[in-house]
Design an enzyme around this catalytic site. Structure first.
Site, mmCIF file in Angstrom:
data_model
loop_
_atom_site.group_PDB
_atom_site.id
_atom_site.type_symbol
_atom_site.label_atom_id
_atom_site.label_comp_id
_atom_site.label_asym_id
_atom_site.label_seq_id
_atom_site.Cartn_x
_atom_site.Cartn_y
_atom_site.Cartn_z
ATOM 1 N N GLN A 24 0.841 -1.206 0.000
ATOM 2 C CA GLN A 24 0.000 0.000 0.000
ATOM 3 C C GLN A 24 0.872 1.251 0.000
ATOM 4 O OE1 GLN A 24 -3.654 -0.299 0.435
ATOM 5 N NE2 GLN A 24 -3.455 1.738 -0.379
ATOM 6 N N PHE A 25 1.399 1.638 -1.173
ATOM 7 C CA PHE A 25 2.271 2.807 -1.233
ATOM 8 C C PHE A 25 1.547 4.088 -0.846
ATOM 9 C CE2 PHE A 25 0.358 3.358 -5.369
ATOM 10 C CZ PHE A 25 0.422 4.723 -5.606
ATOM 11 N N THR A 26 0.212 4.118 -0.965
ATOM 12 C CA THR A 26 -0.526 5.339 -0.662
ATOM 13 C C THR A 26 -0.496 5.704 0.819
ATOM 14 O OG1 THR A 26 -2.635 4.156 -0.495
ATOM 15 C CG2 THR A 26 -2.055 5.064 -2.653
#
Length: 147
Positions: free
Chosen positions: A78-80
């Site tokens: 989950q890079f966000t």
């Protein structure tokens, strides 16, 4: 690393209409990696998550860990989680690690959990994913490797 931990009764992840991972009971982890993260960060958080006492005992007190209850993990990259929304209206993702580095740290993190005897299911790194879960509690925590 930054991880959102959600206690779950049931969860799954689907990519392009195909279920790539599912668990019956345990934790859903949304895992973000930043530039400075190392295998030591992954190891620290894997140990913390495996032994975090967030499952209830017979008196409804959070006294049991994932290991104690034999729970499973659904781990989602989950890079966000490193989206900076302080300026403007569009998140800035400059704090997120590049995919090559992030995927290596993410895979190391999952491997460390598996070495602890935990069943770990995953999505597909970098893919668009549909995550479905039934929260248990709900219990949701945010863990970070750097203080």
């Amino acid at each position: 690393m930054r991880i959102v931990v959600q206690r779950s009764k049931k969860a799954s992840v689907t990519v392009d209409g195909e279920v790539t991972g599912q668990i019956s009971s345990g934790l859903v982890l949304l895992v973000g990696v930043t530039h400075q993260d190392t295998v030591e960060d992954a190891s620290y958080l894997a140990d913390k998550i495996a032994n975090l006492r967030i499952f209830e005992d017979e008196n409804e007190k959070m006294n049991f860990s994932l290991v104690d209850v034999g729970g499973q993990i659904l781990s989602i990259s989950q890079f966000t989680l490193y989206g900076d929304c302080r300026k403007g209206r569009r998140p800035n993702f400059m704090d997120a690690a590049r995919p090559e580095q992030a995927s290596q740290i993410y895979e190391n993190f999952n491997s460390i959990l598996r070495e602890k005897g935990i069943q770990v299911e995953t999505g597909v790194f970098g893919a668009m994913m549909d995550v479905a879960l039934i929260n248990d509690g709900p219990v949701t925590l945010i863990l970070e490797s750097k203080s």
